[in-house]
Design a protein around this motif. Structure first.
Motif, PDB file in Angstrom:
ATOM      1  N   ASN A   1      -5.048  -0.035   0.301  1.00  0.00           N
ATOM      2  CA  ASN A   1      -4.217   1.084  -0.528  1.00  0.00           C
ATOM      3  C   ASN A   1      -4.039   2.197   0.654  1.00  0.00           C
ATOM      4  O   ASN A   1      -3.063   3.016   0.693  1.00  0.00           O
TER       5      ASN A   1
ATOM      6  N   THR B   1      -1.076   2.309   2.991  1.00  0.00           N
ATOM      7  CA  THR B   1       0.402   2.212   2.605  1.00  0.00           C
ATOM      8  C   THR B   1       0.894   3.530   2.804  1.00  0.00           C
ATOM      9  O   THR B   1       0.499   4.673   2.988  1.00  0.00           O
TER      10      THR B   1
ATOM     11  N   GLU C   1       2.719   5.403   0.688  1.00  0.00           N
ATOM     12  CA  GLU C   1       2.637   6.429  -0.287  1.00  0.00           C
ATOM     13  C   GLU C   1       1.152   7.125  -0.102  1.00  0.00           C
ATOM     14  O   GLU C   1       1.192   8.374  -0.290  1.00  0.00           O
ATOM     15  N   TYR C   2       0.239   6.549   0.259  1.00  0.00           N
ATOM     16  CA  TYR C   2      -1.091   7.193   0.366  1.00  0.00           C
ATOM     17  C   TYR C   2      -1.010   8.223   1.742  1.00  0.00           C
ATOM     18  O   TYR C   2      -1.818   9.270   1.631  1.00  0.00           O
TER      19      TYR C   2
ATOM     20  N   ASN D   1       1.036  11.292   0.652  1.00  0.00           N
ATOM     21  CA  ASN D   1       0.103  12.005  -0.207  1.00  0.00           C
ATOM     22  C   ASN D   1      -0.896  12.811   0.537  1.00  0.00           C
ATOM     23  O   ASN D   1      -1.072  14.151   0.663  1.00  0.00           O
TER      24      ASN D   1
HETATM   25  C1  LIG Z   1       0.089   9.727  -4.609  1.00  0.00           C
HETATM   26  O1  LIG Z   1       0.206  11.070  -5.435  1.00  0.00           O
HETATM   27  C2  LIG Z   1       0.749  10.926  -6.648  1.00  0.00           C
HETATM   28  C3  LIG Z   1       0.945  12.155  -7.345  1.00  0.00           C
HETATM   29  O2  LIG Z   1      -0.344  12.716  -7.257  1.00  0.00           O
HETATM   30  C4  LIG Z   1      -0.059   9.886  -7.265  1.00  0.00           C
HETATM   31  O3  LIG Z   1       0.281   9.574  -8.548  1.00  0.00           O
HETATM   32  C5  LIG Z   1      -0.332   8.573  -6.592  1.00  0.00           C
HETATM   33  O4  LIG Z   1      -1.064   7.631  -7.309  1.00  0.00           O
HETATM   34  C6  LIG Z   1      -0.691   8.862  -5.364  1.00  0.00           C
HETATM   35  N1  LIG Z   1      -0.785   7.580  -4.313  1.00  0.00           N
HETATM   36  C7  LIG Z   1      -1.781   6.872  -3.765  1.00  0.00           C
HETATM   37  C8  LIG Z   1      -1.270   5.761  -2.960  1.00  0.00           C
HETATM   38  O5  LIG Z   1      -2.736   7.501  -3.725  1.00  0.00           O
END
Ligand SMILES: *[C@@H]1O[C@H](CO)[C@@H](O)[C@H](O)[C@H]1NC(C)=O
Ligand SMILES: *[C@@H]1O[C@H](CO)[C@@H](O)[C@H](O)[C@H]1NC(C)=O
Length: 317
Positions: free
Chosen positions: A232, A235, A237-238, A241
């Motif tokens: 995870n 990725t 997305e992570y 963030n």
């Molecule tokens: C990234 O941040 C969003 C918004 O805070 C959250 O919903 C999401 O789960 C996060 N993604 C990861 C992969 O941590």
């Protein structure tokens, strides 16, 4: 190429039995690329690295060299010369093709280079800085725990003492790294630190968390292969963030990632003593940190591994 008198069954067990007690096989990985001629500075570094490794080591070693076809012959020759001279037999020596390895880390590289490369886009040269993040897919499955090192290092002690830190790993620990001994992360985090002035992140390692240096890494490949959490964390997305959270724009490849990971998910990373990666580069001292540099470079205790990063000569005793 395989050397030594050990059989394949031993290989499966990852131990070699002698008369008294089993000796662990230590799997060492390194990257040696762009060896243009025989006087190359890389070859000089590699010779120092190899001689110091063998000089102190009494355990069976598996040496794994990631390299290109055009460098292989020179590296192979140097390994033969050094091992012959020192009368050393490796458990195994394996050359791995760096282009194949790069292909295996392509998705990871493409994500990471957006935030952790100075000039994103040069795919091949960038991928070298992210090999560690895919090593669990590159290494053979019988490599359970490995040590990945830069070759601008010199051992001052037996690598088994580094390897023994695996016993301090918890069930979910994936990596072991030592601190970064320069103010580079202090510098990168300036924006975030304006809002978090009391955070120890970006402070010298003897009193805070200065970030991590990836020149010497312990990797529990079995745990990494199994870890959903790790998958995870690599990725897009992570990474989006976590870099947004710290207003982070790096240029040091994988170690930027490990630095953020250690802050966000400290249970995944065991922080080693600075004596296992005593960095010698003083670049930051002459680029705005004259007064603070020595605090960041502070490393108490007897040096176990010197790291001559940014082409800094390693002291000769
Ligand atoms: C990234 O941040 C969003 C918004 O805070 C959250 O919903 C999401 O789960 C996060 N993604 C990861 C992969 O941590
Ligand atoms: C930081 O620490 C100082 C002194 O302990 C305190 O006065 C200040 O409120 C703290 N700042 C933040 C943002 O926590």
């Amino acid at each position: 190429m395989k050397e030594g008198n050990f059989s394949l069954e031993d290989n499966e067990l990852n131990v070699i039995h002698n008369s008294t007690r089993p000796l662990p096989i230590i799997y060492v990985w390194c990257i040696v690329v762009k060896v243009e001629d025989n006087n190359n500075i890389l070859l000089r570094n590699f010779r120092i690295f190899l001689k110091s490794l063998l000089f102190h080591s009494k355990h069976p070693l598996s040496l794994n060299i990631l390299t290109e076809d055009k460098s292989k012959a020179r590296v192979d020759f140097l390994v033969s010369v050094v091992t012959t001279k020192m009368g050393y037999k490796f458990y195994e020596i394996i050359f791995h093709n760096i282009e194949d390895a790069s292909d295996k880390v392509r998705p990871i590289t493409e994500t990471m280079q957006l935030y952790f490369s100075s000039v994103p886009g040069s795919y091949y040269s960038d991928s070298l800085f992210y090999i560690s993040l895919g090593l669990h897919n590159i290494a053979p499955s019988y490599h359970h725990k490995v040590i990945l090192v830069d070759i601008d290092i010199k051992f001052e002690t037996d690598i088994i003492k580094l390897y023994e830190h695996f016993t301090e790993f918890h069930v979910d620990t994936l990596f072991g790294l030592a601190p970064e001994l320069s103010p580079v992360y202090h510098h990168m985090l300036w924006k975030w630190k304006q809002i978090h002035p009391n955070s120890s992140f970006g402070e010298p390692s003897y009193k805070g968390f200065s970030g991590l240096n990836s020149g010497v890494m312990l990797m529990n490949l079995d745990n990494i292969r199994k870890s959903e959490e790790f998958n995870n964390c690599i990725t897009r997305e992570y990474i989006d963030n976590v870099t947004a959270k710290y207003a982070f724009k790096g240029h040091l490849g994988d170690q930027d990632f490990y630095t953020l990971l250690a802050v966000e998910k400290p249970h995944l990373i065991k922080i080693l003593s600075c004596t296992w990666n005593r960095q010698l580069c003083q670049w930051w001292k002459h680029h705005g940190y004259m007064d603070e540099f020595n605090e960041f470079a502070r490393c108490d205790g007897t040096v176990n591994i010197y790291h001559g990063n940014c082409n800094t000569p390693i002291p000769v005793k």
